[in-house]
Design an enzyme around this catalytic site. Structure first.
Site, PDB file in Angstrom:
ATOM      1  N   LYS A 129       0.705  -1.239   0.011  1.00  0.00           N
ATOM      2  CA  LYS A 129      -0.147  -0.063   0.063  1.00  0.00           C
ATOM      3  C   LYS A 129       0.726   1.120   0.107  1.00  0.00           C
ATOM      4  O   LYS A 129       0.563   2.424  -0.644  1.00  0.00           O
ATOM      5  CB  LYS A 129      -0.981  -0.080   1.214  1.00  0.00           C
ATOM      6  CG  LYS A 129      -2.140  -1.051   1.000  1.00  0.00           C
ATOM      7  CD  LYS A 129      -3.295  -0.834   1.962  1.00  0.00           C
ATOM      8  CE  LYS A 129      -4.273  -1.531   1.974  1.00  0.00           C
ATOM      9  NZ  LYS A 129      -5.452  -1.316   2.975  1.00  0.00           N
TER      10      LYS A 129
ATOM     11  N   LYS B  77     -10.329  -4.574  -3.805  1.00  0.00           N
ATOM     12  CA  LYS B  77     -11.321  -3.614  -3.852  1.00  0.00           C
ATOM     13  C   LYS B  77     -10.651  -2.286  -4.539  1.00  0.00           C
ATOM     14  O   LYS B  77     -11.463  -1.767  -5.090  1.00  0.00           O
ATOM     15  CB  LYS B  77     -11.650  -3.441  -2.407  1.00  0.00           C
ATOM     16  CG  LYS B  77     -12.347  -4.258  -1.652  1.00  0.00           C
ATOM     17  CD  LYS B  77     -12.478  -4.089  -0.229  1.00  0.00           C
ATOM     18  CE  LYS B  77     -13.409  -4.652   0.641  1.00  0.00           C
ATOM     19  NZ  LYS B  77     -13.232  -4.282   2.052  1.00  0.00           N
TER      20      LYS B  77
ATOM     21  N   LYS C 205      -3.976 -10.892  -6.459  1.00  0.00           N
ATOM     22  CA  LYS C 205      -5.330 -10.995  -5.800  1.00  0.00           C
ATOM     23  C   LYS C 205      -6.503 -10.171  -6.028  1.00  0.00           C
ATOM     24  O   LYS C 205      -6.028  -8.903  -6.414  1.00  0.00           O
ATOM     25  CB  LYS C 205      -5.078 -11.155  -4.171  1.00  0.00           C
ATOM     26  CG  LYS C 205      -4.907  -9.777  -3.709  1.00  0.00           C
ATOM     27  CD  LYS C 205      -5.069  -9.763  -2.192  1.00  0.00           C
ATOM     28  CE  LYS C 205      -4.943  -8.429  -1.684  1.00  0.00           C
ATOM     29  NZ  LYS C 205      -5.193  -8.240  -0.280  1.00  0.00           N
TER      30      LYS C 205
HETATM   31  P1  AMP Z   1     -10.396  -6.351   3.287  1.00  0.00           P
HETATM   32  O1  AMP Z   1     -11.171  -6.416   2.050  1.00  0.00           O
HETATM   33  O2  AMP Z   1      -8.978  -6.107   3.101  1.00  0.00           O
HETATM   34  O3  AMP Z   1     -10.952  -5.738   4.272  1.00  0.00           O
HETATM   35  O4  AMP Z   1     -10.626  -8.069   3.264  1.00  0.00           O
HETATM   36  C1  AMP Z   1     -11.745  -8.544   4.162  1.00  0.00           C
HETATM   37  C2  AMP Z   1     -11.407 -10.058   4.167  1.00  0.00           C
HETATM   38  O5  AMP Z   1     -11.502 -10.639   3.027  1.00  0.00           O
HETATM   39  C3  AMP Z   1     -10.208 -10.572   4.594  1.00  0.00           C
HETATM   40  O6  AMP Z   1     -10.449 -11.736   5.672  1.00  0.00           O
HETATM   41  C4  AMP Z   1      -9.419 -10.834   3.623  1.00  0.00           C
HETATM   42  O7  AMP Z   1      -8.430 -11.696   3.852  1.00  0.00           O
HETATM   43  C5  AMP Z   1     -10.428 -11.449   2.522  1.00  0.00           C
HETATM   44  N1  AMP Z   1     -10.007 -11.129   1.334  1.00  0.00           N
HETATM   45  C6  AMP Z   1      -9.682  -9.989   0.543  1.00  0.00           C
HETATM   46  N2  AMP Z   1      -9.362 -10.317  -0.696  1.00  0.00           N
HETATM   47  C7  AMP Z   1      -9.408 -11.678  -0.978  1.00  0.00           C
HETATM   48  C8  AMP Z   1      -9.106 -12.377  -2.114  1.00  0.00           C
HETATM   49  N3  AMP Z   1      -8.753 -12.017  -3.127  1.00  0.00           N
HETATM   50  N4  AMP Z   1      -9.263 -13.703  -1.875  1.00  0.00           N
HETATM   51  C9  AMP Z   1      -9.809 -14.137  -0.625  1.00  0.00           C
HETATM   52  N5  AMP Z   1      -9.886 -13.389   0.338  1.00  0.00           N
HETATM   53  C10 AMP Z   1      -9.642 -12.364   0.139  1.00  0.00           C
END
Ligand code: AMP
Ligand code: TRP
Length: 329
Positions: free
Chosen positions: A112, A197, A194
């Site tokens: 980031k 968002k 990956k």
């Molecule tokens: P975040 O969007 O960073 O708040 O992530 C929320 C949850 O989604 C966390 O448990 C992450 O590990 C999971 N996560 C985010 N991106 C991915 C992805 N591309 N594949 C699987 N899990 C994800």
């Protein structure tokens, strides 16, 4: 030992099928086995700039998404991180025993901060101390997350052990829980990174709020591998293996059966069926999100109740922590 499951998502941008398959889908199962707390981590969201009005809206949308994905407020406490001030207080205390070198090793921070250049606040750096506080505040035993969060979880465990050593047994050292497949869903436009968002192109992800047409369009445009074979091998066929993982999670069909089913059929038929399966999975969720968003009074009651339950636990724990550390009179 009393089990307790805790996890959270940042209310930024959209919630995509990576978040759903990697995290929220397994949370919905967890709540039948353990007491659970699911947090909307808005304090984590502000570690990169957010528009205030949009952030507020995203908080409610994420709460609606939790409910739409089957999180049940009768079984789980659903609440906003910023409404339980103990999270920030404990984060400060844990920050004092977290080492700069440990934070510098965090890949999420490195990724980031590289993207943002000069424009990096201290909060982005100390983010893992706040995440450790979220988890340790409730005597959490299990943290279901996607693979990208494992490093933060490892640091949480280190900090918990360090605190216990320094101030006496106070925190439970939690375990992470990661799924065998689906813990790392890759980008549709770039299967080497990956699904994210904050991706530049919306072709990278399928959001839980995407229309049926958008889902079909994004799957049709998704990158594929060069050999035209539908077989699971993330190393040699990263793109198709990722699409197969989505197919598996949307239908329950095993990778082996998918290979047999689409042998000699090429990507066209596979993609059409995958889009249909994803639409069948996402459409009811999308409709429920709209339903919950249209009833802010009920949503408010659920978040109030979640906050009150979380607050009671957090206050009790912080009394002990302050005493152990020697704060106050
Ligand atoms: P975040 O969007 O960073 O708040 O992530 C929320 C949850 O989604 C966390 O448990 C992450 O590990 C999971 N996560 C985010 N991106 C991915 C992805 N591309 N594949 C699987 N899990 C994800
Ligand atoms: N850092 C996590 C993410 O980006 C979100 C998060 C914050 C979290 N606090 C947490 C996840 C506590 C699990 C437990 O995905």
């Amino acid at each position: 030992m009393k089990e307790l499951c805790f996890s959270g998502i940042q209310p930024t941008n959209v919630v995509h099928i990576g978040n759903y398959i990697g995290a929220v889908k397994q949370w919905a199962d967890m709540q039948h086995r353990y007491p659970c707390m699911f947090c909307i981590v808005d304090l984590h969201a502000i570690t990169v700039p957010q528009d205030p009005a949009t952030l507020r809206q995203n908080n409610l949308r994420l709460a609606s998404t939790y409910l739409a994905c089957g999180l049940d407020p009768k079984r789980s406490h659903i609440f906003l991180q910023s409404e339980v001030a103990e999270h920030t207080e404990l984060a400060w205390i844990l920050g004092t025993i977290t080492k700069i070198a440990e934070l510098e090793r965090m890949t999420q921070f490195k990724d980031k901060s590289i993207k943002r250049g000069e424009n990096v606040g201290v909060g982005l750096f100390t983010y893992p101390a706040l995440m450790a506080a979220d988890i340790l505040l409730y005597d959490t035993t299990i943290v279901p997350v996607g693979e990208d969060q494992l490093q933060h979880l490892e640091l949480t465990r280190t900090v918990a052990r360090r605190f216990n050593q320094q101030f006496g047994e106070t925190f439970i050292v939690p375990k992470s829980l990661v799924q065998e497949t689906g813990a790392r869903i890759m980008g549709l436009d770039d299967p080497t990174g990956k699904m994210s968002k904050s991706a530049k192109s919306s072709l990278n992800y399928i959001a839980l709020t995407d229309s049926d047409e958008d889902i079909l369009k994004k799957i049709k445009k998704a990158v594929t591998d060069s050999d035209g074979i539908i077989a699971y091998d993330p190393l040699t066929r990263p793109a198709v293996s990722n699409l197969m993982t989505l197919f598996h999670h949307a239908t329950g069909i095993t990778m082996k059966d998918l290979t047999a089913q689409y042998e000699g059929k090429g990507y066209g038929a596979f993609k059409q069926d995958l889009a249909d399966a994803l639409i069948a999975m996402i459409k009811p969720i999308r409709e429920k999100i709209e339903h919950y968003m249209s009833d802010p009074a009920s949503l408010g009651k659920i978040l109030d109740a979640g906050r009150d339950e979380a607050k009671a636990l957090a206050e009790a724990k912080m009394k002990i922590v302050r005493e152990r550390v020697g704060l106050g009179r």
